[in-house]
Design a protein around this motif. Structure first.
Motif, mmCIF file in Angstrom:
data_model
loop_
_atom_site.group_PDB
_atom_site.id
_atom_site.type_symbol
_atom_site.label_atom_id
_atom_site.label_comp_id
_atom_site.label_asym_id
_atom_site.label_seq_id
_atom_site.Cartn_x
_atom_site.Cartn_y
_atom_site.Cartn_z
ATOM 1 N N MET A 1 58.011 88.511 97.534
ATOM 2 C CA MET A 1 59.156 87.598 97.580
ATOM 3 C C MET A 1 59.679 87.310 96.181
ATOM 4 O O MET A 1 60.878 87.398 95.904
ATOM 5 N N LEU A 2 58.778 86.972 95.268
ATOM 6 C CA LEU A 2 59.206 86.541 93.941
ATOM 7 C C LEU A 2 59.606 87.707 93.042
ATOM 8 O O LEU A 2 60.231 87.484 92.000
ATOM 9 N N GLU A 3 59.244 88.931 93.416
ATOM 10 C CA GLU A 3 59.610 90.099 92.614
ATOM 11 C C GLU A 3 60.351 91.129 93.462
ATOM 12 O O GLU A 3 60.213 92.327 93.263
ATOM 13 N N ALA A 4 61.153 90.643 94.417
ATOM 14 C CA ALA A 4 61.811 91.532 95.374
ATOM 15 C C ALA A 4 62.700 92.562 94.679
ATOM 16 O O ALA A 4 63.487 92.231 93.797
ATOM 17 N N ARG A 5 62.576 93.806 95.115
ATOM 18 C CA ARG A 5 63.438 94.882 94.617
ATOM 19 C C ARG A 5 64.578 95.195 95.576
ATOM 20 O O ARG A 5 65.507 95.913 95.224
ATOM 21 N N SER A 6 64.477 94.661 96.799
ATOM 22 C CA SER A 6 65.562 94.822 97.768
ATOM 23 C C SER A 6 65.757 93.497 98.483
ATOM 24 O O SER A 6 64.789 92.850 98.889
ATOM 25 N N VAL A 7 67.021 93.075 98.616
ATOM 26 C CA VAL A 7 67.345 91.751 99.142
ATOM 27 C C VAL A 7 68.472 91.878 100.162
ATOM 28 O O VAL A 7 69.471 92.577 99.914
ATOM 29 N N ALA A 8 68.322 91.193 101.284
ATOM 30 C CA ALA A 8 69.386 91.091 102.279
ATOM 31 C C ALA A 8 69.899 89.659 102.288
ATOM 32 O O ALA A 8 69.106 88.720 102.406
ATOM 33 N N VAL A 9 71.224 89.494 102.156
ATOM 34 C CA VAL A 9 71.844 88.174 102.166
ATOM 35 C C VAL A 9 72.504 87.984 103.526
ATOM 36 O O VAL A 9 73.594 88.514 103.790
ATOM 37 N N VAL A 10 71.845 87.255 104.414
ATOM 38 C CA VAL A 10 72.367 87.014 105.754
ATOM 39 C C VAL A 10 73.267 85.780 105.702
ATOM 40 O O VAL A 10 72.814 84.697 105.334
ATOM 41 N N GLY A 11 74.544 85.977 106.054
ATOM 42 C CA GLY A 11 75.507 84.897 105.938
ATOM 43 C C GLY A 11 76.370 85.025 104.701
ATOM 44 O O GLY A 11 77.064 84.067 104.327
ATOM 45 N N ALA A 12 76.336 86.193 104.051
ATOM 46 C CA ALA A 12 77.213 86.425 102.898
ATOM 47 C C ALA A 12 78.654 86.202 103.317
ATOM 48 O O ALA A 12 79.059 86.542 104.437
ATOM 49 N N SER A 13 79.454 85.602 102.431
ATOM 50 C CA SER A 13 80.809 85.214 102.813
ATOM 51 C C SER A 13 81.802 85.554 101.709
ATOM 52 O O SER A 13 81.463 85.522 100.519
#
Length: 604
Positions: A1-13
């Protein structure tokens, strides 16, 4: 979690100013440059980047899912992430649902925790602002922060999102290795974040703002690690009073620890306990320089402590008053030091600590630098401060800050500026001093308390675990306590069994028994009520001292039984005539706490 190399933003606007836009903006600012997937079925594009309709449109599991959706969609989206094998998530929402929506099920917060734990997911939140990991360059927060937040040595974990933002946005040059707004800590707790921070080579101090403690055993183990590693831990606890505890329960549903329990935790692990955010900022800035106090004053009985230099007699007295109330000692300087000071000062000024230097000499910078140097050279002085207001000087005179810089370059002792009034502080000069490694403490009380904490802190020591536990004795008293509360005389027996010398005491139920007990114990005696519902006997006139004959014992017995109840204890008078106030409270979070006077000690 703290060193994530891939991130999904659910609710991006794409809507300007929305939470989803801010969330996407921040993660895309991450210096590390993780692979970012924007998710929202309403958009094909957000911030010039492709947007997909749902998590299932992302081919592979991601390290971190940022859930910028309403509470009504949290369970659905976290379940989807868990099913896909996504590794962690941040829940920004409050995880609240109307009581009628639960329909006899566990709460939404409990269901989210269960989903994450079943899938082996780390989970930050709920009701949080996310985290910034400056050590690896990852920004997972839902509110815009300065794009130039610099890396530093402080690891922050805060249950308060507002305090999290305040510390990040301070002008204090507080650089962070890790900053976490952990919220309700449904899964991942302060102990996890602290363990991670201590593994970072960049963490030099820790700041904790806590409403409660989850996983107390793991947190205490992490605090031992910090102590052994000489990493100061600054604790600001809230909810230690009855009104505060009620507000904590309303805010996060947590049980707040009693103040004695927080004090016991701080004492047991060498924590620097502060009372408000101003004091926390002063402590973090002071400790952040890396300068620590040295040993004692060497040969002789001279008192060690701080030294302060002033340009005002009245403000010198103010600092002396506040330091006395805060228990911050001034160093007792040597005759040699006072001789050096006397040679520098104008006639009529006293060469003492604290020191008023104001005079009409032509070189203010040299005068103050020489006085500060004389104090810094004294073995009894452990830390030094120029205690002036550091106001803007409209004639351009920079003598005070330059004198401090001169002295800071000559000594390895802690050197600071102590401002008496934060709102009058010259922020431009304060910034220059901080850039040079000189802390500027922004308040008389908070600054002096910070200096006191610096004097008292001792790193590298392992918290005492106490003697080995006598298992049979512990089992014996646990069994007795499980049956019913202790009678008054049994309390003395418990203490005696644990090796604490206590006076003899006999519980009586008649006048004749009272006088017989007094004869057995030896005159004079003490008679006190033994009613279990009376917590503070002296406040109700429940203790009568120095009874020297039978008539006095009978009179005291009759009075106590008539006013307070039938249970009475006759006690021998202790040789020293002193009674120790000792009690045991069971804290809802930390467990048993022995309370002695106003302090506390954690016990097994």
């Amino acid at each position: 979690m703290l060193e994530a190399r891939s991130v999904a933003v659910v609710g991006a606007s794409a809507r300007p100013g929305s939470f989803g836009e801010r969330l996407a903006t921040e993660v895309l600012r991450s210096p590390r440059g993780p692979v970012v997937h924007l998710v929202n079925p309403r958009y094909d594009e957000v911030l010039g980047r492709r947007c997909v309709p749902g998590l299932d449109a992302i081919a592979d599991p991601v390290d971190l899912v940022l859930l910028g959706v309403g509470d009504d969609r949290l369970e659905e989206q976290l379940s989807c992430a868990a099913r896909r094998g996504d590794r962690s998530a941040v829940v920004f929402g409050m995880a609240h649902e109307p009581p009628e929506a639960a329909a006899g099920r566990p709460s939404l917060a409990a269901r989210l925790a269960s989903i994450a734990r079943s899938a082996g997911m780390a989970l930050c939140g709920a009701n949080c602002m996310g985290f910034l990991n400056a050590a690896v360059g990852l920004r997972a927060i839902g509110y815009l922060e300065r794009p130039d937040l610099s890396m530093g040595g402080i690891a922050l974990v805060s249950h308060s999102g507002s305090a999290f933002s305040a510390l990040l946005r301070s002008h204090r040059r507080l650089g962070f290795s890790l900053a976490v707004s952990s919220g309700q800590e449904l899964v991942t707790t302060t102990a996890d974040y602290l363990d991670y921070a201590l593994d970072l080579g960049s963490t030099r101090s820790v700041a904790l703002l806590l409403e409660t403690i989850r996983e107390p055993d793991r947190l205490r183990a992490a605090l031992v690690r910090a102590a052994v590693s000489e990493v100061p831990v600054v604790l600001l606890s809230v909810g230690g009073t009855p009104p505060g505890a009620g507000l904590v329960a309303a805010h996060s549903g947590a049980l707040a620890g009693a103040d004695a329990a927080w004090e016991a935790l701080a004492d047991a692990h060498g924590l620097v306990r502060v009372e408000d955010l101003d004091e926390m900022a002063d402590v973090l800035e002071l400790f952040g320089t890396g300068r620590r106090v040295r040993g004692g004053a060497g040969p002789g009985p001279r008192r060690t402590g701080i030294a302060t230099v002033h340009d005002s007699g009245a403000e010198r007295a103010l600092v002396a008053d506040i330091a006395h109330r805060a228990g911050v000692p001034f160093a007792e300087v040597s005759v040699g030091t006072t001789d050096r000071l006397q040679a520098l000062l104008d006639p009529g000024l006293e060469p003492a600590n604290p020191l008023d230097v104001w005079g009409r000499g032509s070189s203010t910078r040299q005068l103050f630098a020489d006085c500060l140097s004389a104090l810094a050279d004294d073995d009894a002085v452990q830390a030094l401060a120029l205690a002036v207001d550091l106001v803007p000087e409209y004639d351009g005179d920079d003598s005070y800050p330059m004198a401090v810089l001169d002295v800071a370059a000559r000594t390895d002792k802690p050197v600071a500026v102590l401002s008496n009034m934060a709102s009058a502080l010259d922020q431009q000069w304060a910034g220059r001093l901080r850039d040079a490694g000189v802390p500027v403490l922004e308040g008389t009380r908070s600054g002096l308390r910070a200096l006191g904490h610096l004097l008292a802190w001792r790193g590298g020591s392992v918290p005492s675990t106490g003697p080995a536990v006598d298992v049979q004795r512990r089992s014996r008293w646990r069994s007795r306590l499980a049956q019913a509360p202790l009678a008054a005389g049994e309390g003395f027996a418990l203490l005696r069994d644990y090796g604490i010398a206590v006076t003899r005491a006999i519980e009586v139920a008649t006048r004749a028994a009272a006088t017989a007990a007094a004869e057995e114990l030896g005159w004079p005696v003490v008679v006190k009520t033994a009613q279990p519902d009376i917590a503070h006997k002296t406040e109700v006139g429940g203790v009568v001292l120095g009874l020297a004959d039978a008539d006095a014992v009978v009179h005291a017995y009759d009075d106590l039984t008539a006013r307070l109840g039938p249970r009475v204890l006759v006690c021998a008078t202790a040789p020293a005539g002193v009674e120790l106030s000792l009690g045991i409270a069971t804290d809802p979070v930390l467990g048993p706490v022995v309370v002695i006077g106003a302090g506390g000690v954690l016990v097994e």
